[in-house]
Design a protein around this motif. Sequence first.
Motif, PDB file in Angstrom:
ATOM      1  N   VAL A  51       0.836  -1.196   0.000  1.00  0.00           N
ATOM      2  CA  VAL A  51       0.000   0.000   0.000  1.00  0.00           C
ATOM      3  C   VAL A  51       0.871   1.245   0.000  1.00  0.00           C
ATOM      4  CG1 VAL A  51      -1.829   1.264   1.197  1.00  0.00           C
ATOM      5  CG2 VAL A  51      -1.774  -1.241   1.296  1.00  0.00           C
ATOM      6  N   ARG A  52       0.554   2.175  -0.881  1.00  0.00           N
ATOM      7  CA  ARG A  52       1.262   3.464  -0.907  1.00  0.00           C
ATOM      8  C   ARG A  52       0.373   4.525  -0.272  1.00  0.00           C
ATOM      9  NH1 ARG A  52       5.407   6.181  -3.274  1.00  0.00           N
ATOM     10  NH2 ARG A  52       6.147   4.354  -4.421  1.00  0.00           N
ATOM     11  N   GLN A  53       0.896   5.145   0.816  1.00  0.00           N
ATOM     12  CA  GLN A  53       0.192   6.212   1.519  1.00  0.00           C
ATOM     13  C   GLN A  53       0.748   7.560   1.069  1.00  0.00           C
ATOM     14  OE1 GLN A  53      -2.246   5.370   3.405  1.00  0.00           O
ATOM     15  NE2 GLN A  53      -1.832   3.430   4.452  1.00  0.00           N
ATOM     16  N   ILE A  54      -0.147   8.516   0.804  1.00  0.00           N
ATOM     17  CA  ILE A  54       0.262   9.853   0.372  1.00  0.00           C
ATOM     18  C   ILE A  54      -0.305  10.883   1.345  1.00  0.00           C
ATOM     19  CG2 ILE A  54       0.150  11.569  -1.488  1.00  0.00           C
ATOM     20  CD1 ILE A  54      -0.155   9.262  -3.453  1.00  0.00           C
ATOM     21  N   ASN A  55       0.588  11.720   1.914  1.00  0.00           N
ATOM     22  CA  ASN A  55       0.153  12.727   2.879  1.00  0.00           C
ATOM     23  C   ASN A  55      -0.198  14.035   2.177  1.00  0.00           C
ATOM     24  OD1 ASN A  55       2.556  14.086   2.321  1.00  0.00           O
ATOM     25  ND2 ASN A  55       3.629  13.198   4.071  1.00  0.00           N
ATOM     26  N   PRO A  56      -0.750  15.028   2.911  1.00  0.00           N
ATOM     27  CA  PRO A  56      -1.142  16.306   2.281  1.00  0.00           C
ATOM     28  C   PRO A  56      -0.009  17.041   1.583  1.00  0.00           C
ATOM     29  CG  PRO A  56      -2.170  16.092   4.428  1.00  0.00           C
ATOM     30  CD  PRO A  56      -1.205  14.957   4.308  1.00  0.00           C
ATOM     31  N   GLU A  57       1.253  16.762   1.968  1.00  0.00           N
ATOM     32  CA  GLU A  57       2.399  17.397   1.313  1.00  0.00           C
ATOM     33  C   GLU A  57       2.834  16.614   0.081  1.00  0.00           C
ATOM     34  OE1 GLU A  57       2.361  16.928   4.754  1.00  0.00           O
ATOM     35  OE2 GLU A  57       1.646  19.015   4.922  1.00  0.00           O
ATOM     36  N   PHE A  58       2.020  15.598  -0.298  1.00  0.00           N
ATOM     37  CA  PHE A  58       2.282  14.735  -1.456  1.00  0.00           C
ATOM     38  C   PHE A  58       3.589  13.951  -1.309  1.00  0.00           C
ATOM     39  CE2 PHE A  58      -0.662  17.859  -3.194  1.00  0.00           C
ATOM     40  CZ  PHE A  58      -1.603  17.024  -3.777  1.00  0.00           C
ATOM     41  N   GLU A  59       3.949  13.632  -0.065  1.00  0.00           N
ATOM     42  CA  GLU A  59       5.054  12.721   0.207  1.00  0.00           C
ATOM     43  C   GLU A  59       4.455  11.325   0.385  1.00  0.00           C
ATOM     44  OE1 GLU A  59       7.975  15.819   2.610  1.00  0.00           O
ATOM     45  OE2 GLU A  59       6.729  14.405   3.714  1.00  0.00           O
ATOM     46  N   SER A  60       5.068  10.331  -0.231  1.00  0.00           N
ATOM     47  CA  SER A  60       4.497   8.984  -0.193  1.00  0.00           C
ATOM     48  C   SER A  60       5.332   8.048   0.663  1.00  0.00           C
ATOM     49  CB  SER A  60       4.373   8.421  -1.612  1.00  0.00           C
ATOM     50  OG  SER A  60       5.639   8.307  -2.212  1.00  0.00           O
ATOM     51  N   ARG A  61       4.641   7.050   1.215  1.00  0.00           N
ATOM     52  CA  ARG A  61       5.286   6.033   2.044  1.00  0.00           C
ATOM     53  C   ARG A  61       4.655   4.693   1.697  1.00  0.00           C
ATOM     54  NH1 ARG A  61       3.423   4.117   6.814  1.00  0.00           N
ATOM     55  NH2 ARG A  61       1.934   5.841   6.897  1.00  0.00           N
ATOM     56  N   VAL A  62       5.501   3.666   1.515  1.00  0.00           N
ATOM     57  CA  VAL A  62       5.011   2.341   1.139  1.00  0.00           C
ATOM     58  C   VAL A  62       5.058   1.418   2.345  1.00  0.00           C
ATOM     59  CG1 VAL A  62       5.395   0.329  -0.337  1.00  0.00           C
ATOM     60  CG2 VAL A  62       5.747   2.615  -1.252  1.00  0.00           C
ATOM     61  N   GLU A  63       3.970   0.676   2.566  1.00  0.00           N
ATOM     62  CA  GLU A  63       3.906  -0.292   3.655  1.00  0.00           C
ATOM     63  C   GLU A  63       3.246  -1.569   3.173  1.00  0.00           C
ATOM     64  OE1 GLU A  63      -0.222   0.833   5.913  1.00  0.00           O
ATOM     65  OE2 GLU A  63       1.522   2.105   6.364  1.00  0.00           O
ATOM     66  N   THR A  64       3.465  -2.656   3.884  1.00  0.00           N
ATOM     67  CA  THR A  64       2.857  -3.945   3.527  1.00  0.00           C
ATOM     68  C   THR A  64       1.958  -4.433   4.661  1.00  0.00           C
ATOM     69  OG1 THR A  64       4.733  -5.215   4.407  1.00  0.00           O
ATOM     70  CG2 THR A  64       4.797  -4.606   2.075  1.00  0.00           C
ATOM     71  N   GLN A  65       0.872  -5.073   4.277  1.00  0.00           N
ATOM     72  CA  GLN A  65      -0.072  -5.658   5.228  1.00  0.00           C
ATOM     73  C   GLN A  65      -0.318  -7.098   4.812  1.00  0.00           C
ATOM     74  OE1 GLN A  65      -1.335  -4.242   7.892  1.00  0.00           O
ATOM     75  NE2 GLN A  65      -1.086  -2.033   7.605  1.00  0.00           N
ATOM     76  N   THR A  66      -0.273  -8.030   5.778  1.00  0.00           N
ATOM     77  CA  THR A  66      -0.510  -9.444   5.492  1.00  0.00           C
ATOM     78  C   THR A  66      -1.663  -9.957   6.347  1.00  0.00           C
ATOM     79  OG1 THR A  66       1.817  -9.818   4.956  1.00  0.00           O
ATOM     80  CG2 THR A  66       0.492 -11.759   5.438  1.00  0.00           C
ATOM     81  N   GLU A  67      -2.642 -10.558   5.687  1.00  0.00           N
ATOM     82  CA  GLU A  67      -3.800 -11.095   6.380  1.00  0.00           C
ATOM     83  C   GLU A  67      -4.179 -12.446   5.785  1.00  0.00           C
ATOM     84  OE1 GLU A  67      -5.094 -10.056   9.040  1.00  0.00           O
ATOM     85  OE2 GLU A  67      -4.220  -8.044   9.190  1.00  0.00           O
ATOM     86  N   THR A  68      -4.794 -13.304   6.623  1.00  0.00           N
ATOM     87  CA  THR A  68      -5.245 -14.625   6.192  1.00  0.00           C
ATOM     88  C   THR A  68      -6.735 -14.757   6.455  1.00  0.00           C
ATOM     89  OG1 THR A  68      -3.095 -15.605   6.698  1.00  0.00           O
ATOM     90  CG2 THR A  68      -4.950 -17.119   6.472  1.00  0.00           C
ATOM     91  N   GLU A  69      -7.456 -15.206   5.445  1.00  0.00           N
ATOM     92  CA  GLU A  69      -8.903 -15.365   5.576  1.00  0.00           C
ATOM     93  C   GLU A  69      -9.366 -16.423   4.576  1.00  0.00           C
ATOM     94  OE1 GLU A  69     -11.747 -15.566   7.335  1.00  0.00           O
ATOM     95  OE2 GLU A  69     -10.899 -13.726   8.178  1.00  0.00           O
ATOM     96  N   ALA A  70     -10.644 -16.770   4.632  1.00  0.00           N
ATOM     97  CA  ALA A  70     -11.178 -17.822   3.762  1.00  0.00           C
ATOM     98  C   ALA A  70     -11.228 -17.391   2.303  1.00  0.00           C
ATOM     99  CB  ALA A  70     -12.570 -18.238   4.242  1.00  0.00           C
ATOM    100  N   THR A  71     -11.401 -16.077   2.064  1.00  0.00           N
ATOM    101  CA  THR A  71     -11.468 -15.562   0.698  1.00  0.00           C
ATOM    102  C   THR A  71     -10.564 -14.346   0.562  1.00  0.00           C
ATOM    103  OG1 THR A  71     -13.314 -14.069   1.187  1.00  0.00           O
ATOM    104  CG2 THR A  71     -13.873 -16.315   0.502  1.00  0.00           C
TER     105      THR A  71
END
Length: 373
Positions: A51-71
């Motif tokens: 996921v790329r997050q962009i703040n009001p100053e248009f600076e971006s930060r990339v993060e990862t999220q991992t989840e497990t589910e049936a679908t």
Amino acid sequence: MRKIKLILILLICCSLITGCAETKILERISLVTLIGYDNGDEDKVTATTVVRQINPEFESRVETQTETEATSKGTRIKVDMKTAKKLAAGQLRVVLYGEELAKQGIEESIQTLLSNSEISTSVYLAVVRGESKTLIEQNYEGISDIGQHLYNLIDHNIEQQQLISSTLHEIGRDNQSKVRNFALPILKKEGQFIGITGTAFFNKGKMVGELPSSDISYLVLICDSFKSGTLELSLDSESISPTVETKGDTLNLAVDSIKSKSIIKVTDAKKNEFDLNILLKCRLLETSNKIDISDPKVNKTIEKAMNEKIESEISRIIKYTKEIESDIFGFGEEYRSQVRGANLTEEKWMEMYKKMKLNINVDVEIIRNGVYE
């Protein structure tokens, strides 16, 4: 007066169109650029989302999220619950599948992606050697957004015709066909780099086999028309002697394809016989030892040896795809379009494909030697 009326009508139409569109302000959403799917515990799926997050100053930060589910939809809901901003999949570039999951089947995932109007059909699909989670979560020097990096990696190799295109649109189309299968590139983490190491073949949405990256050029020759790209060949000295002298047992060549054309034709429907004709005009870029390509006799000898070599390699590849029951080349589509009343089913065509007789004819023409001639 008439002009004023026309202008008013245009303004009203524009306002109606604008009112129907959903406004998305960058600093209020999270941009999903990459998703990797793997097998989870208890028949569940694990999704690793970049996921790329962009703040009001248009600076971006990339993060990862991992989840497990049936679908896969369930994993997205869980990721949403951890993200302060709404997830937007409109910037999704690549979808990865772990090797184990690919072997179990990805047909449902493909249908889910196609049914999501937010996701572009130009998204690339690929298989990862091992788990996609491991590849995604690795810290790579010089890579700020792995989603964009993998998109560029796949995209430029397709443009250079060193890879078969694997967009969601193309894979979805082939997966819907009863007489055609699809293939995806295989990615592998190699230290601080990610490389394309081969091609995965599918049947009924399941990975059933693979070929190394050294065979990709032959796959492109069969499936597509070459407009650029290179091909490396090793010719046996026996196939070119005594016209051409070699220092060892082989003569290694690198050719640049200027133009090629692949034509599949049903020659005898009753005997299940096909012709595969490949016309290839190329330039000779490099050889392992010096040869005089300006000599017409040498030139013809090299062309003949190249014909035999390419025909042999294509025959090997077709034989392998018959064994694993994966027709990614469209022979079934050609049979259905050329033979009236074919009435092919998936099972019927696969039985025919395994017994298909194929005549391979390659016609190579070296049109010039190197760049400057």
